[in-house]
Motif scaffolding. Sequence first.
Motif, PDB file in Angstrom:
ATOM      1  N   VAL A   1     -24.975  57.174  24.592  1.00 13.13           N
ATOM      2  CA  VAL A   1     -25.333  56.086  23.683  1.00 13.13           C
ATOM      3  C   VAL A   1     -24.074  55.644  22.946  1.00 13.13           C
ATOM      4  N   THR A   2     -23.811  54.339  22.943  1.00 16.87           N
ATOM      5  CA  THR A   2     -22.669  53.821  22.198  1.00 16.87           C
ATOM      6  C   THR A   2     -23.011  53.872  20.713  1.00 16.87           C
ATOM      7  N   ALA A   3     -22.100  54.410  19.913  1.00 20.60           N
ATOM      8  CA  ALA A   3     -22.430  54.646  18.513  1.00 20.60           C
ATOM      9  C   ALA A   3     -21.282  54.303  17.574  1.00 20.60           C
ATOM     10  N   ARG A   4     -21.661  53.964  16.340  1.00 20.71           N
ATOM     11  CA  ARG A   4     -20.679  53.677  15.290  1.00 20.71           C
ATOM     12  C   ARG A   4     -20.224  54.939  14.580  1.00 20.71           C
ATOM     13  N   GLY A   5     -20.974  56.014  14.737  1.00 20.21           N
ATOM     14  CA  GLY A   5     -20.639  57.290  14.133  1.00 20.21           C
ATOM     15  C   GLY A   5     -20.959  58.404  15.110  1.00 20.21           C
ATOM     16  N   PRO A   6     -20.653  59.657  14.740  1.00 26.39           N
ATOM     17  CA  PRO A   6     -20.754  60.761  15.690  1.00 26.39           C
ATOM     18  C   PRO A   6     -22.111  61.445  15.815  1.00 26.39           C
ATOM     19  N   GLY A   7     -23.148  60.971  15.106  1.00 26.89           N
ATOM     20  CA  GLY A   7     -24.398  61.718  15.104  1.00 26.89           C
ATOM     21  C   GLY A   7     -25.607  60.956  15.604  1.00 26.89           C
ATOM     22  N   LEU A   8     -26.701  61.676  15.759  1.00 22.19           N
ATOM     23  CA  LEU A   8     -27.956  61.087  16.220  1.00 22.19           C
ATOM     24  C   LEU A   8     -28.510  60.049  15.253  1.00 22.19           C
ATOM     25  N   ASP A   9     -28.182  60.168  13.978  1.00 24.72           N
ATOM     26  CA  ASP A   9     -28.711  59.233  12.990  1.00 24.72           C
ATOM     27  C   ASP A   9     -27.738  58.115  12.636  1.00 24.72           C
ATOM     28  N   ASP A  10     -26.654  58.004  13.405  1.00 25.26           N
ATOM     29  CA  ASP A  10     -25.723  56.888  13.227  1.00 25.26           C
ATOM     30  C   ASP A  10     -26.197  55.697  14.049  1.00 25.26           C
ATOM     31  N   ALA A  11     -25.722  54.510  13.665  1.00 26.77           N
ATOM     32  CA  ALA A  11     -26.147  53.274  14.310  1.00 26.77           C
ATOM     33  C   ALA A  11     -25.573  53.133  15.718  1.00 26.77           C
ATOM     34  N   VAL A  12     -26.361  52.516  16.573  1.00 29.96           N
ATOM     35  CA  VAL A  12     -25.887  52.138  17.904  1.00 29.96           C
ATOM     36  C   VAL A  12     -24.829  51.059  17.729  1.00 29.96           C
ATOM     37  N   ASP A  13     -23.730  51.173  18.458  1.00 26.11           N
ATOM     38  CA  ASP A  13     -22.705  50.121  18.462  1.00 26.11           C
ATOM     39  C   ASP A  13     -23.038  49.187  19.617  1.00 26.11           C
ATOM     40  N   PRO A  14     -23.033  47.871  19.387  1.00 22.14           N
ATOM     41  CA  PRO A  14     -23.413  46.945  20.449  1.00 22.14           C
ATOM     42  C   PRO A  14     -22.383  46.799  21.567  1.00 22.14           C
ATOM     43  N   ARG A  15     -21.180  47.332  21.371  1.00 22.91           N
ATOM     44  CA  ARG A  15     -20.120  47.201  22.375  1.00 22.91           C
ATOM     45  C   ARG A  15     -20.064  48.457  23.225  1.00 22.91           C
ATOM     46  N   PHE A  16     -19.939  48.306  24.534  1.00 21.74           N
ATOM     47  CA  PHE A  16     -19.813  49.481  25.382  1.00 21.74           C
ATOM     48  C   PHE A  16     -18.384  50.011  25.386  1.00 21.74           C
ATOM     49  N   GLY A  17     -17.452  49.266  25.918  1.00 18.82           N
ATOM     50  CA  GLY A  17     -16.094  49.767  26.113  1.00 18.82           C
ATOM     51  C   GLY A  17     -15.315  50.028  24.851  1.00 18.82           C
ATOM     52  N   ARG A  18     -15.678  49.372  23.769  1.00 16.81           N
ATOM     53  CA  ARG A  18     -14.904  49.478  22.532  1.00 16.81           C
ATOM     54  C   ARG A  18     -15.669  50.132  21.381  1.00 16.81           C
ATOM     55  N   CYS A  19     -16.751  50.810  21.694  1.00 17.46           N
ATOM     56  CA  CYS A  19     -17.469  51.531  20.636  1.00 17.46           C
ATOM     57  C   CYS A  19     -16.601  52.688  20.148  1.00 17.46           C
ATOM     58  N   PRO A  20     -16.730  53.094  18.894  1.00 16.95           N
ATOM     59  CA  PRO A  20     -15.911  54.203  18.398  1.00 16.95           C
ATOM     60  C   PRO A  20     -16.313  55.570  18.981  1.00 16.95           C
ATOM     61  N   TYR A  21     -17.608  55.739  19.275  1.00 17.09           N
ATOM     62  CA  TYR A  21     -18.107  57.031  19.756  1.00 17.09           C
ATOM     63  C   TYR A  21     -19.128  56.842  20.870  1.00 17.09           C
ATOM     64  N   PHE A  22     -19.208  57.852  21.720  1.00 20.17           N
ATOM     65  CA  PHE A  22     -20.323  57.995  22.648  1.00 20.17           C
ATOM     66  C   PHE A  22     -21.043  59.272  22.238  1.00 20.17           C
TER      67      PHE A  22
ATOM     68  N   ALA B   1     -27.293  57.777  32.507  1.00 19.06           N
ATOM     69  CA  ALA B   1     -27.661  56.468  31.975  1.00 19.06           C
ATOM     70  C   ALA B   1     -26.812  56.187  30.746  1.00 19.06           C
ATOM     71  N   VAL B   2     -26.601  54.897  30.468  1.00 17.88           N
ATOM     72  CA  VAL B   2     -25.891  54.439  29.277  1.00 17.88           C
ATOM     73  C   VAL B   2     -26.832  53.523  28.517  1.00 17.88           C
ATOM     74  N   LEU B   3     -26.952  53.775  27.206  1.00 15.47           N
ATOM     75  CA  LEU B   3     -27.752  52.933  26.322  1.00 15.47           C
ATOM     76  C   LEU B   3     -26.786  52.242  25.379  1.00 15.47           C
ATOM     77  N   THR B   4     -26.795  50.913  25.400  1.00 20.71           N
ATOM     78  CA  THR B   4     -25.845  50.149  24.600  1.00 20.71           C
ATOM     79  C   THR B   4     -26.451  48.802  24.238  1.00 20.71           C
ATOM     80  N   GLY B   5     -25.745  48.070  23.400  1.00 23.89           N
ATOM     81  CA  GLY B   5     -26.188  46.721  23.067  1.00 23.89           C
ATOM     82  C   GLY B   5     -25.821  45.747  24.163  1.00 23.89           C
ATOM     83  N   ASN B   6     -24.574  45.823  24.626  1.00 21.83           N
ATOM     84  CA  ASN B   6     -24.057  44.870  25.609  1.00 21.83           C
ATOM     85  C   ASN B   6     -23.141  45.574  26.599  1.00 21.83           C
TER      86      ASN B   6
END
Length: 135
Positions: free
Chosen positions: A5-26, A65-70
């Motif tokens: 899952v592409t994420a803005r932070g490192p945990g399960l309760d962090d927001a999904v980041d809409p960018r795949f290649g440039r998200c800060p965390y997976f 599988a990959v879960l992302t915004g875009n």
Amino acid sequence: MKVAVTARGPGLDDAVDPRFGRCPYFVIVETDTMTAETVENPNAALGGGAGIQSAQAMADQGARAVLTGNCGPNAHRTLQAAEIEVFVGASGTVREAVESYRNGTLNAATSPNVGSHFGSGGGGGMGRGRGRGGM
């Protein structure tokens, strides 16, 4: 099954980041147990090729599988070649995205949903860049 899952932070309760290649965390989640491990994305600041490099990294992590915004065309093509399913439109927290995946409410993306270099921060300003600085 492992999903990334592409994420803005490192945990399960962090927001999904809409960018795949440039998200800060997976956040790599085992869907049966909801155990997670986090991978910082070293490709987030690349000038080019972030999607391809990130897709290869997810294959190396064993994601199915990959879960992302875009997801753009180069990343999508690389993920398909690695037989990793792509689900776009994920939002909320990482945990919520995985629950949506488990409930079958996320749709698999059979093609990219954005163009190349989406989310790379390549300015969209309308100015001509020839200001005189107060002259």
